[in-house]
Design an enzyme around this catalytic site. Structure first.
Site, PDB file in Angstrom:
ATOM      1  N   GLU A 107      84.235 -74.875  11.725  1.00 29.27           N
ATOM      2  CA  GLU A 107      83.662 -76.305  11.991  1.00 29.27           C
ATOM      3  C   GLU A 107      84.728 -77.295  10.823  1.00 29.27           C
ATOM      4  O   GLU A 107      85.122 -76.589  10.157  1.00 29.27           O
ATOM      5  CB  GLU A 107      82.461 -75.715  11.067  1.00 29.27           C
ATOM      6  N   GLY A 128      73.405 -75.490   4.829  1.00 30.94           N
ATOM      7  CA  GLY A 128      74.410 -75.033   4.415  1.00 30.94           C
ATOM      8  C   GLY A 128      75.407 -74.480   5.847  1.00 30.94           C
ATOM      9  O   GLY A 128      74.933 -74.025   6.734  1.00 30.94           O
ATOM     10  N   SER A 129      76.644 -74.391   5.080  1.00 33.50           N
ATOM     11  CA  SER A 129      77.123 -73.241   5.440  1.00 33.50           C
ATOM     12  C   SER A 129      76.971 -72.334   6.012  1.00 33.50           C
ATOM     13  O   SER A 129      76.539 -71.253   4.858  1.00 33.50           O
ATOM     14  CB  SER A 129      79.095 -73.405   4.546  1.00 33.50           C
ATOM     15  N   CYS A 183      75.905 -80.436  11.756  1.00 37.19           N
ATOM     16  CA  CYS A 183      75.909 -79.004  12.322  1.00 37.19           C
ATOM     17  C   CYS A 183      75.732 -79.494  13.630  1.00 37.19           C
ATOM     18  O   CYS A 183      76.220 -78.484  14.573  1.00 37.19           O
ATOM     19  CB  CYS A 183      75.167 -78.216  11.045  1.00 37.19           C
TER      20      CYS A 183
END
Ligand code: NAD
Length: 504
Positions: free
Chosen positions: A398, A244-245, A300
């Site tokens: 990002e 995930g982040s 990603c």
């Protein structure tokens, strides 16, 4: 995709929402408090999934089931060959149901149907690959410790693994984790991203049909701060495997540290493609465009910044813009679309905010930058941002959307310094026809994967993961199952004891 009545566009849009419940101890259950959540297609706006929504108490029941299945067996003590047979059966079942899985993935995530299908097929390959590791996982022995000593190092499954996944590649990322944990003999509780839970629940059906014992895999759909946190903090969970982040990953790792869990973290990236003047120009243009628009830039691994050698930067940028104009972003059920919807409303707003900040910082939106009006969906145009300097947020953070930042450099040293100047270190690409240039850059870039004259290729055999704020640990490759083990040392003494003190 084979066309039948149910796989035509009209058939897909008419299909009823997929309904799923929680999988706990081999049974499909409603949430204890009866809560449900709905998922709407981000490309079409209608409801495509209705799921039981777990509470923290449901998550705890799932952990209890996984704990009992691990401690009482038989999964952890089965022969590797038996575990491998079940993993292969799951892989085959995934392929048999691939159209259904791909349609659900497309509808919940917004990605083109053909791409979703390729991801499901790729996922089946990961289950097959993990099956080979189930048979090959082994420890080590030391016969060189002297005549009276023998050492044996065992690989023990680590225990209960909590698997938390994101929404951008729901089935593929799950398949980078779960079959490897199972190959090692672990049991698991899986929490998919709440907006893309459908295919994870469908996998649950396939796991039971393939003969996986009850409780070995449990699936709890629900919100991150509720279900995710309950898993991360639970003392009976031995390992957290999270994708995930970076922001949520750091919080989760800190909470996992309270109970000293092992963590595996696959987090964000700001991946540079470095384009040298002597590259194969057309190939590099194609990769720059593919690298940013594939999955609408919601990867990603997206190549979200290109660093172009100054002598070709104008010509290269013009070619990228020209090619970007031909990229079709739109309804993921239409033939020939390259990329689909932005998966969540939050992400959609976030991309637009990043673009506003880039303009504010003095960058130029050379192409795109606006929403695309298409039906009920959230779509953003292919976007190229020029006049970007390494200190700008659009060069460092990002964006997770179809937004390419173009920077320029003079020398290899320059390029490496810019490449390494963000907090991330997931992947990078180097484009040059000169071996020395490629290797000198590739060896100095601090990232887990460096592609040389290619981009975004993946193989089950090759480890994947990030340096620095892009993560901790590696998935895939021959050590992937080992990551889900503890080592245990058996130290054996042979012959009479060498006494510490001699008895009288
Ligand atoms: P996210 O961090 O918002 O959510 C990921 C998962 O964590 C979801 O299941 C979510 O429900 C859960 N979660 C949220 N809050 C939580 C909490 N407090 N405790 C525990 N779990 C919680 O990420 P996302 O928006 O779903 O995915 C996009 C991010 O994932 C991007 O940053 C992307 O770079 C990253 N990503 C990384 C990789 C990789 O392999 N490195 C792969 C895909 C995506």
């Amino acid at each position: 995709m084979t066309v039948t009545a149910s796989t035509t566009r009209a058939g897909i849009l008419a299909r009823p929402p997929y309904r799923g419940r929680l999988l706990i101890d081999g049974r499909w259950l409603d949430a204890a408090d009866g809560a449900t959540l709905e998922r709407r297609s981000p490309a079409h706006g209608h409801v495509v999934g209705v799921y039981a929504q777990a509470s923290a108490a449901d998550a705890q029941n799932a952990v209890a089931a996984a704990r009992a299945a691990f401690d009482q067996g038989p999964w952890a003590s089965m022969k590797g060959s038996q575990r491998a047979a079940i993993l292969r059966a799951v892989a085959d079942a995934i392929l048999e149901r691939k159209h259904d899985l791909a349609i659900q993935e497309c509808l919940e995530n917004g990605k083109p149907l053909g791409q979703a299908l390729a991801e499901i097929e790729g996922s089946a390959d990961l289950w097959h690959y993990a099956a080979t590791l189930a048979r090959n996982l082994h420890g080590d022995s030391y016969n060189n410790l002297g005549a009276d000593s023998l050492g044996v190092v065992l690989r023990d499954p680590i225990g209960v693994v909590a698997i938390i996944t994101p929404w951008n590649f729901p089935f593929l990322i799950l398949s980078q984790k779960l079959p490897f944990a199972l190959a090692a003999g672990c049991t698991a509780v899986v929490k998919p991203a709440e907006v893309t839970s459908g295919t994870t629940l469908m996998l649950g059906e396939l796991l039971l049909a393939a003969g996986l014992p009850a409780g070995v895999v449990n699936i709890v759909v629900g919100l991150g701060p509720v279900v995710g946190e309950a898993l991360v903090s639970h003392p009976d969970v031995d390992m957290l495997s999270f994708t995930g982040s970076t922001a949520i990953g750091k919080q989760a790792a800190a909470k996992a540290a309270v109970t000293l869990k092992k963590v595996s973290m696959e987090l964000g990236g700001k991946n540079p493609q470095i384009i040298f003047a002597d590259c194969d120009f057309d190939a590099a243009v194609d990769a720059a465009v593919y690298g940013i628009y594939f999955n609408t830039g919601q990867c990603c691994n997206s190549g979200s910044r290109i660093l172009v050698q100054a002598s070709i930067v104008e010509r290269f940028t013009a070619a990228v813009i020209e090619r970007s104009r031909q990229v079709r972003i739109g309804d993921p059920l239409d033939d020939g679309v390259h990329a689909g919807a932005i998966t969540t409303e939050k992400q959609y707003q976030g991309i637009l905010a990043h673009l506003a900040a880039a303009r504010e910082a003095g960058a130029t939106i050379a192409l795109g930058g606006s929403p695309i009006a298409a039906g009920h969906g959230q779509f953003i145009e292919p976007t190229v941002v020029t006049g970007v300097t390494p200190d700008m947020a659009v060069a460092r953070e990002e964006v997770f959307g179809p937004v390419l930042a173009v920077l320029s450099f003079e020398s290899v040293d320059d390029a490496v310094a810019i490449a390494n100047s963000t907090l991330y270190g997931l992947s990078a690409a180097v484009w040059s026809q000169d071996f020395t240039t490629c290797m000198s850059a590739a060896r100095r870039i601090r990232a887990g994967t460096i592609w040389i004259n290619t981009f975004l290729e993946g193989h089950a055999e090759l480890p994947f993961g990030g340096y620095r704020h892009s993560g901790i640990g590696r998935e895939l490759g021959r050590f992937a199952a080992e990551d889900y083990t503890e080592t245990k040392t058996l130290q054996m003494h042979l012959g009479p004891r060498t006494y510490w003190w001699l008895p009288r």
